[in-house]
Design an enzyme around this catalytic site. Structure first.
Site, PDB file in Angstrom:
ATOM      1  CG  ASP A  33      -9.787  -0.308   4.243  1.00 29.15           C
ATOM      2  OD1 ASP A  33      -9.460  -0.794   3.149  1.00 29.15           O
ATOM      3  OD2 ASP A  33      -9.115  -0.411   5.283  1.00 29.15           O
ATOM      4  CD  GLN A  53      -3.713  -4.548   6.037  1.00 27.24           C
ATOM      5  OE1 GLN A  53      -3.769  -3.514   5.380  1.00 27.24           O
ATOM      6  NE2 GLN A  53      -4.144  -5.699   5.546  1.00 27.24           N
ATOM      7  CE  LYS A  96      -3.905  -2.449   1.923  1.00 28.81           C
ATOM      8  NZ  LYS A  96      -4.764  -2.849   3.008  1.00 28.81           N
TER       9      LYS A  96
HETATM   10  N1  GUN Z   1      -7.070  -7.003   5.521  1.00 31.46           N
HETATM   11  C1  GUN Z   1      -7.329  -7.768   4.439  1.00 31.46           C
HETATM   12  N2  GUN Z   1      -7.866  -7.011   3.461  1.00 31.46           N
HETATM   13  C2  GUN Z   1      -7.931  -5.760   3.939  1.00 31.46           C
HETATM   14  C3  GUN Z   1      -8.378  -4.525   3.378  1.00 31.46           C
HETATM   15  O1  GUN Z   1      -8.848  -4.428   2.244  1.00 31.46           O
HETATM   16  N3  GUN Z   1      -8.266  -3.442   4.194  1.00 31.46           N
HETATM   17  C4  GUN Z   1      -7.778  -3.526   5.451  1.00 31.46           C
HETATM   18  N4  GUN Z   1      -7.740  -2.408   6.174  1.00 31.46           N
HETATM   19  N5  GUN Z   1      -7.365  -4.643   5.993  1.00 31.46           N
HETATM   20  C5  GUN Z   1      -7.427  -5.750   5.236  1.00 31.46           C
END
Ligand code: GUN
Length: 283
Positions: free
Chosen positions: A119, A96, A52
Site C-alpha cells: 500500500d 484494508q 483486489k
Molecule cells: N481503504 C481505502 N483505500 C484504501 C487503500 O488504498 N488501501 C487500504 N489498505 N485500505 C484502503
C-alpha cells in the site's frame, strides 16, 4: 469539451503488463503472493477486498485471504502480520482500512515490513517517496501520475494544485508531482482564496472528500482535472469531488467518477506486488 481519461482502460493496460511480469516470474518458479486482511463487516471494504482478490487472479498473483471478526484484538492482528512478515512465500501484506476503532491503525501499519508494504503507507516508504527513491509508492497517488503520463500530459513546469492534504492521497500525490518537476501547491480546508489557487492550476487534483466541490468556474480553460473523490451525491449516485458536468466544459482532460482514478488504485497495487516479489527475490 474535455477528453475523458479512461481509467478502466489504462488500469487494464497496467494489469496486463503486471500479468506478463508474473508469467515471467513463474518461469523462474516464483509466484508473487499478496495477503489481504479484512477486519470486520464494513460493506464498502468488503467490495474493495473482493476486487483486489479478483485483480490478483487476473494478474496471476496468488492471494491469501484473511477475513477476521470485528471483535479481533489488536494483538491478534499484529500476530497475524508478524506471521506473514516471516513467511518467505508472502510478498505483500495489505490491511484494508478503516480498521475497527479499538485497533490502532498506526501501530498496525508500522508492524508491516516496509518491503511487504504494497500500500506504500509505512512511514519508511513515505520517507523514500519524499526523497524520490520509493519502490513501493502509495497506490492512488501513483495511479494519478500514471493517468497523466499515459494520457500524454506533461507535468514538468506545470502549476499543479492539489486540493486535500491527507496522508494517503493529498500529501503523496504532491510529492510525486514535485518529483516530476511540477510546481505544486497544496490547498486544504483552511486555505484562504481556494478558488484563486484552483483557477491558476494547469493540473488540478481533487482529493478533498466533498461531493462536486470543484465546479467549472474554479477551473482554468484547458486545465487537466484528476478527480480522486468517491462520494454519494444527493441523488444517491456515485460522484467525485468535481462537478463533472460543468468541469468538462472547461478542462482539456478530465477523469470521470466512476471509471477514472478508482480502477488505478488496484492496478498500482498489483504493480507493487510484483515489484515487492522481484525485490525480495533479488531480481
Ligand atoms: N481503504 C481505502 N483505500 C484504501 C487503500 O488504498 N488501501 C487500504 N489498505 N485500505 C484502503
Amino acid at each position: 469539451m474535455a477528453n475523458i481519461i479512461d481509467g478502466k482502460k489504462i488500469s487494464f493496460e497496467i494489469k496486463d503488463e503486471v500479468k506478463l511480469q508474473a508469467t515471467e516470474l513463474e518461469k523462474k518458479g516464483i509466484q508473487p503472493c499478496l495477503a489481504v486482511i479484512l477486519v470486520g463487516n464494513d460493506p464498502a471494504s468488503a467490495v474493495y477486498v473482493r476486487n483486489k482478490k479478483k485483480a490478483c487472479e487476473y494478474c496471476n498473483i496468488k492471494s491469501l485471504s484473511y477475513e477476521l471478526e470485528e471483535s479481533t484484538t489488536e494483538e491478534e492482528l499484529l500476530e497475524l502480520i508478524d506471521k506473514l512478515n516471516n513467511d518467505k512465500n508472502c510478498n505483500g501484506i495489505l490491511v484494508q482500512l478503516p480498521l475497527p476503532s479499538h485497533i490502532d491503525e498506526n501501530k498496525v501499519l508500522l508492524k508491516i515490513l516496509p518491503e511487504k508494504d504494497v500500500d506504500g503507507f509505512h512511514p519508511y516508504n513515505v520517507g523514500l517517496l519524499s526523497i524520490g527513491k520509493a519502490v513501493l509508492k502509495s497506490c492512488t497517488p501513483a495511479g494519478c501520475i500514471e493517468l497523466l503520463k499515459r494520457s500524454g500530459v506533461e507535468i514538468e513546469g506545470k502549476n499543479c494544485v492539489v486540493v486535500g492534504r491527507s496522508n494517503i492521497v493529498g500529501k503523496p500525490v504532491g510529492m510525486l508531482l514535485t518529483a516530476e518537476n511540477g510546481t505544486v501547491t497544496t490547498c486544504h480546508s483552511r486555505t484562504k482564496n481556494m478558488v484563486d489557487f484552483c483557477r491558476n492550476a494547469d493540473i488540478l487534483v481533487a482529493a478533498i472528500g466533498k461531493p462536486k466541490y470543484i465546479t467549472g468556474d474554479m477551473i482554468k480553460e484547458g486545465a487537466v482535472v484528476i478527480d480522486v473523490g468517491i462520494n454519494r451525491g444527493e441523488d444517491g449516485k456515485l460522484c467525485g469531488d468535481v462537478d463533472f458536468e460543468s468541469a468538462e466544459k472547461k478542462a482539456s482532460f478530465i477523469t470521470p467518477v466512476p471509471g477514472g482514478v478508482g480502477p488505478m488504485t488496484i492496478a498500482m497495487l498489483m504493480k507493487n506486488c510484483v515489484a515487492a516479489c522481484k525485490s525480495q527475490n533479488g531480481l
